[in-house]
Design an enzyme around this catalytic site. Structure first.
Site, PDB file in Angstrom:
ATOM      1  N   ARG A  64      29.290 -57.999  -9.747  1.00 19.48           N
ATOM      2  CA  ARG A  64      28.339 -58.900  -9.090  1.00 19.48           C
ATOM      3  C   ARG A  64      29.132 -59.964  -8.355  1.00 19.48           C
ATOM      4  O   ARG A  64      30.348 -60.073  -8.508  1.00 19.48           O
ATOM      5  CB  ARG A  64      27.278 -59.458 -10.053  1.00 19.48           C
ATOM      6  N   ASP A 116      24.909 -65.865  -0.861  1.00 17.29           N
ATOM      7  CA  ASP A 116      24.711 -64.419  -0.664  1.00 17.29           C
ATOM      8  C   ASP A 116      24.273 -64.055   0.737  1.00 17.29           C
ATOM      9  O   ASP A 116      24.499 -62.945   1.204  1.00 17.29           O
ATOM     10  CB  ASP A 116      23.712 -63.890  -1.690  1.00 17.29           C
TER      11      ASP A 116
HETATM   12  O1  MRU Z   1      23.471 -62.408  -9.054  1.00 13.10           O
HETATM   13  P1  MRU Z   1      24.943 -62.605  -8.836  1.00 13.10           P
HETATM   14  O2  MRU Z   1      25.674 -62.883 -10.104  1.00 13.10           O
HETATM   15  O3  MRU Z   1      25.575 -61.514  -8.027  1.00 13.10           O
HETATM   16  O4  MRU Z   1      24.978 -63.923  -7.971  1.00 13.10           O
HETATM   17  C1  MRU Z   1      26.179 -64.337  -7.527  1.00 13.10           C
HETATM   18  C2  MRU Z   1      26.123 -65.608  -6.820  1.00 13.10           C
HETATM   19  O5  MRU Z   1      25.138 -66.245  -6.663  1.00 13.10           O
HETATM   20  C3  MRU Z   1      27.360 -66.007  -6.226  1.00 13.10           C
HETATM   21  O6  MRU Z   1      27.458 -67.375  -6.264  1.00 13.10           O
HETATM   22  C4  MRU Z   1      27.354 -65.464  -4.794  1.00 13.10           C
HETATM   23  O7  MRU Z   1      27.218 -64.061  -4.800  1.00 13.10           O
HETATM   24  C5  MRU Z   1      28.562 -65.821  -4.098  1.00 13.10           C
HETATM   25  S1  MRU Z   1      29.884 -64.854  -4.674  1.00 13.10           S
HETATM   26  C6  MRU Z   1      31.325 -65.507  -4.163  1.00 13.10           C
END
Ligand code: MRU
Length: 323
Positions: free
Chosen positions: A44, A214
């Site tokens: 993730r 994201d």
């Molecule tokens: O749901 P996730 O754990 O994939 O969410 C990740 C995040 O919100 C991160 O902060 C984002 O992907 C940026 S990764 C450098």
């Protein structure tokens, strides 16, 4: 510790769902293995998902267009996923070596993270108190990370930050991953519950907020881990700079504003059952479990990419770095 590594023809993935208790690598084989690893958050963090999906495109046989669509559907909000599969599809169509292309994506990510970390660090002072939410460190990328990059790079350069990490409900990436990663790097980190962020700000313990993203719309609205927009509102109230750090590829110029960003909704069982021995609500209780929320551009002090530090007005300034 590398979260995704390709050794002697085999791809190894550090299973992030087992952290911080177990450091175990899995070896995905089928397209379902790759899809489920993304969906279930074994991998993730937007850039890491992109790198992993690039490897899937390189290593799996079969119809690459179908494979791209299938992988992209695992998590709709992180633009880096479809960005990486698109790049791999184009490489395939033009007859490039796909292993080399996946390696290139991985190596470019390393350079990108280092640049973001350097730009981010230039905005901080030794001894600063920093609040972060979710996990935007090396685990979420290839190395250093985005939101955590300045803190990890700063540690290497002798800075002493005092970092507070929100536990990040519902999936606890801050507790399970950020505190783990910062502890291992020797950074001073304190874990707090999400609803404590206002107090540490009021107590004057926070000089800046650093988060990853994201998807970033053309007007600077950003989709970040659920709860981030609340932190941004608090930061504005206490006049604390709020920085979003992300690769250039996270900017989606097709999204005019945050209203165009599709927010992933996840299974409510994650809220009730995932991290506790016993369920924390009745079986029949309805859950709403969005994975991200949108931080309005007016709450953001600067967006930091490998192309530099971008300030308001984002509409105009983001366009300037557009290819
Ligand atoms: O749901 P996730 O754990 O994939 O969410 C990740 C995040 O919100 C991160 O902060 C984002 O992907 C940026 S990764 C450098």
């Amino acid at each position: 510790m590398e979260n995704i590594k390709y050794e002697n023809g085999t791809l190894f993935l550090l299973d992030q769902t087992l952290l911080p208790n177990e450091e175990k690598y899995i070896v995905p084989k089928t397209k379902e293995d790759y899809f489920n690893a993304i969906k279930k958050l074994q991998v993730r963090g937007a850039p890491a998902i992109g790198i992993f999906a690039a490897w899937a495109m390189a290593l799996l046989d079969g119809d690459k267009e179908e494979l791209k669509k299938y992988l992209d559907s695992a998590r709709p909000t992180a633009v880096n996923l479809s960005w990486a599969t698109e790049r791999m599809l184009n490489a395939y169509k033009s007859g490039k070596n796909l292993i080399d292309e996946a390696l290139a994506i991985n190596n470019e990510d390393k350079e990108m993270c280092k640049k973001i970390s350097e730009y981010g660090l230039s905005l901080l002072k030794d001894g600063d108190g920093i609040l972060t939410h979710c996990n935007a460190g090396a685990l979420a990328t290839s190395s250093y990370g985005t939101g955590l990059g300045p803190l990890l790079l700063g540690k290497e350069k002798g800075y002493n930050f005092k970092v507070f990490t929100d536990e990040t409900r519902p999936l606890l990436q801050g507790a399970r991953l950020t505190s783990y990663e910062l502890e291992k790097a020797g950074v001073d980190v304190t874990l707090i519950c999400d609803n404590m962020a206002s107090l540490v700000m009021k107590q004057g313990k926070i000089n800046a907020v650093l988060v990853g993203a994201d998807r970033i719309a053309a007007n600077g609205d950003t989709a970040n881990k659920i709860g981030t927009s609340g932190v941004a509102i608090l930061a504005k109230h206490y006049s604390i700079p709020f920085y979003v750090l992300a690769p250039y590829s996270t900017i989606d110029f097709n999204c005019k504003s945050g209203d165009d960003i599709v927010i992933e909704e996840r299974d409510g069982e994650e809220i009730k059952n995932m991290f506790f021995e016993k369920p924390t609500a009745l079986k029949e209780t309805k859950c709403f479990n969005p994975a991200f929320d949108v931080t309005d551009n007016e709450l953001i002090t600067a967006i930091i990419t490998e192309r530099g530090i971008i300030k308001k007005p984002f509409n105009k300034e983001l366009k300037k770095i557009y290819d």
